[in-house]
Design an enzyme around this catalytic site. Structure first.
Site, PDB file in Angstrom:
ATOM      1  N   ASP A 137       2.260  -6.602 -24.284  1.00 45.53           N
ATOM      2  CA  ASP A 137       1.381  -5.581 -24.906  1.00 45.53           C
ATOM      3  C   ASP A 137       1.026  -4.764 -23.698  1.00 45.53           C
ATOM      4  OD1 ASP A 137       1.894  -6.100 -27.449  1.00 45.53           O
ATOM      5  OD2 ASP A 137       0.038  -7.618 -27.472  1.00 45.53           O
ATOM      6  N   ASP A 151       5.475  -2.204 -32.128  1.00 45.40           N
ATOM      7  CA  ASP A 151       4.030  -2.002 -32.751  1.00 45.40           C
ATOM      8  C   ASP A 151       4.070  -0.761 -33.338  1.00 45.40           C
ATOM      9  OD1 ASP A 151       3.555  -4.662 -32.326  1.00 45.40           O
ATOM     10  OD2 ASP A 151       2.098  -4.188 -30.717  1.00 45.40           O
TER      11      ASP A 151
END
Length: 195
Positions: A137, A151
């Site tokens: 991330d 995402d």
């Protein structure tokens, strides 16, 4: 002339339109996978030393983290469970994609399939090991959470599905059967009638 064929042709499980729209959906999924993995490669190269790059002040920033859990790092001790869930999601969405007859659903399923597949790849092949991999991330949203391109694709696909469902757009047009959309003369019934 009466029909000479003793057995009717097998019923079609999906229309030609579904077959045509499945491939663009898989193309969208592949694009999501490429963008996600390329951006993660960049993040690890550019942010691996702990650097933070502000994009829109503190609202959006690039900062590298490795997430063993789900959103907000929930369930970080059960990474293998998320690998199984991602695998199940990929199989389910891929099967559904073969039946899509709506362009809106095609795009939404392509986004979801790409996001789920690239997350599955992270779970399976990244450190610390097979089916225990941590998701990369790097897009920080204020102090709320840190995510990635996959995402964004999953969120966009989910919102599209919600809008399509609320507005009554179906994955397949409502009709009497699955065989009617593209094959009016497939069974031979209409052409064998006397003229």
């Amino acid at each position: 002339m009466t029909s000479a064929s003793p057995t009717p042709p097998p019923a079609r499980t999906r229309s030609r339109r579904a077959s045509r729209l499945a491939w663009p959906a898989f193309g969208i999924a592949l694009l999501v996978i490429i963008l996600d993995q390329t951006s993660k490669w960049w993040a690890e190269a550019a942010l691996g030393d702990g650097q933070t790059i502000p994009v829109i002040g503190d609202l959006i920033r690039f900062v590298l983290v490795y997430n063993p859990g789900a959103a907000f790092s929930i369930g970080s001790d059960f990474t293998w469970v998320f690998a199984l869930l991602a695998a199940a999601a990929v199989v389910f969405i891929a099967r559904l994609t073969w039946q899509v007859e709506s362009r809106g659903w095609m795009v939404a399923l392509g986004l979801l399939l790409g996001g789920a597949t690239t997350h599955l790849g992270d779970r399976l092949f990244r450190e610390p090991g097979f089916a225990r991999g941590h998701v990369v991330d790097f897009i920080g949203y204020g102090n709320l959470f840190i995510g990635n391109v996959a995402d964004i694709a999953i969120f966009a696909g989910a919102v599209m599905l919600l809008v399509l469902t609320v507005t009554g757009v179906r994955i397949r047009p409502e009709s009497g059967s699955d065989t009617t959309p593209d094959a009016p003369t497939q069974s031979g019934e209409s052409t064998d009638k006397p003229e």
